[in-house]
Design an enzyme around this catalytic site. Structure first.
Site, mmCIF file in Angstrom:
data_model
loop_
_atom_site.group_PDB
_atom_site.id
_atom_site.type_symbol
_atom_site.label_atom_id
_atom_site.label_comp_id
_atom_site.label_asym_id
_atom_site.label_seq_id
_atom_site.Cartn_x
_atom_site.Cartn_y
_atom_site.Cartn_z
ATOM 1 N N ASP A 38 -89.765 5.566 76.518
ATOM 2 C CA ASP A 38 -89.772 5.237 75.092
ATOM 3 C C ASP A 38 -88.609 4.326 74.744
ATOM 4 O O ASP A 38 -87.705 4.118 75.544
ATOM 5 C CB ASP A 38 -89.611 6.527 74.279
ATOM 6 C CG ASP A 38 -90.951 7.140 73.932
ATOM 7 O OD1 ASP A 38 -91.974 6.468 74.092
ATOM 8 O OD2 ASP A 38 -90.953 8.304 73.499
ATOM 9 N N LYS A 58 -92.336 2.812 70.846
ATOM 10 C CA LYS A 58 -93.162 2.890 69.644
ATOM 11 C C LYS A 58 -92.274 2.842 68.415
ATOM 12 O O LYS A 58 -92.437 3.633 67.491
ATOM 13 C CB LYS A 58 -93.962 4.183 69.615
ATOM 14 C CG LYS A 58 -94.831 4.397 70.820
ATOM 15 C CD LYS A 58 -95.465 5.749 70.816
ATOM 16 C CE LYS A 58 -96.471 5.900 69.718
ATOM 17 N NZ LYS A 58 -97.630 5.038 69.816
ATOM 18 N N MET A 171 -85.323 10.175 61.560
ATOM 19 C CA MET A 171 -86.107 9.035 61.052
ATOM 20 C C MET A 171 -86.030 8.943 59.531
ATOM 21 O O MET A 171 -87.028 8.645 58.870
ATOM 22 C CB MET A 171 -87.582 9.163 61.503
ATOM 23 C CG MET A 171 -87.750 9.084 63.001
ATOM 24 S SD MET A 171 -89.432 9.449 63.544
ATOM 25 C CE MET A 171 -89.427 11.245 63.536
#
Ligand code: SAH
Length: 253
Positions: A38, A58, A171
């Site tokens: 990732d 991603k 996030m």
């Protein structure tokens, strides 16, 4: 025939510094024929890969690799008899879609092993001296996403405002103003201690400490990737962090 296939390993890379890998994670990374990595994996961890390294990041808001494509790639490699490591930042089961990948791989008849890692919301926050729980300040912690994404409900911020626990938001930078507004509207005082920890346990680590009302500005200043910490424990952050190397922002500087 299936007996010759190796289980796919979902490996947590921890928050950054390779010294924070588990012994098992290190063994799996070094033994892998192919590693699907990732974004947000520290370059020093990627440097440990001896097999083929495929970057399948991603990152939110950018062009990203389709999840179905990642599943198909893992299946193809595992069925070819390769030792496959799916390398994820932090812990693979904390906001890493690890659960979805396990489901997909098992549905396809493959064995899967999960190698837990240190999650950034605990170890990354500790890097600047913040204990996520503390008998003097908070009886518990909530790990929550600030960017729920498709198929995932928005957290009940009003409920979280009243829960009396440390909130660690992953996030959350882009939606920090919205989150703070929701928490304040539900009665969380503007003076509640809050902190932002950016790129913990990497050479870019920085943090800032202030109040809930100041959090959106601090988050914008430090940028992603970062954790938002809301609650009394945030005030325990070091002026200068414990983990080196560190460039701590001055309080409200
Ligand atoms: N599985 C990961 C989380 C993936 S979601 C884990 O357990 O840590 C990605 C979010 O994690 C980022 O947007 C950021 O909020 C947080 N994050 C991951 N690594 C980080 C780090 N080194 N420093 C600060 N935040 C980090």
């Amino acid at each position: 025939m299936n007996k010759e296939l190796h289980p796919v390993s979902l490996v947590g890379a921890g928050p950054g510094d390779p010294e924070l890998l588990t012994v098992r994670a290190l063994k799996r990374i070094e033994a892998a024929d192919v590693v699907l990595a990732d974004d947000l994996i520290d370059a020093r961890v990627l440097a440990l890969v001896k097999g083929r390294l495929l970057r399948v990041g991603k990152r939110g808001g950018c062009i990203s690799t389709d999840q179905g494509f990642i599943h198909a790639l893992m299946l193809r490699e595992a069925r070819a008899g390769h030792r496959v490591v799916r390398l994820k930042g932090g812990d693979p089961f904390v906001f890493g879609r690890g659960g979805e990948e396990v489901t997909a791989l098992r549905a396809a008849g493959l064995e899967v092993e999960v190698v837990s890692g240190l999650t950034s919301g605990i170890a990354g926050v500790a890097a600047v001296g913040i204990p996520v729980t503390d008998r003097r300040a908070s009886p518990g912690v909530v790990l929550v996403t600030g960017h729920p994404g498709e198929g995932c409900a928005e957290p009940d911020w009003a409920l979280l405002a009243r829960c009396g626990l440390t909130l660690v938001v992953y996030m959350g930078v882009a939606r920090c103003a919205h989150i703070v507004q929701q928490l304040q509207a539900a009665g969380l005082p503007a003076q509640t201690p809050a902190a932002v920890v950016h790129a913990a346990h990497t050479e870019h680590q920085r943090h800032a400490v202030g109040t809930l009302a100041e959090l959106p500005e601090l988050a914008l200043r430090l940028g992603s990737p970062a954790l938002l910490v809301i609650g009394a424990v945030a005030a325990l952050a070091d002026a200068v962090a414990l983990a080196a190397p560190v460039r701590a922002l001055a309080l409200r500087g």
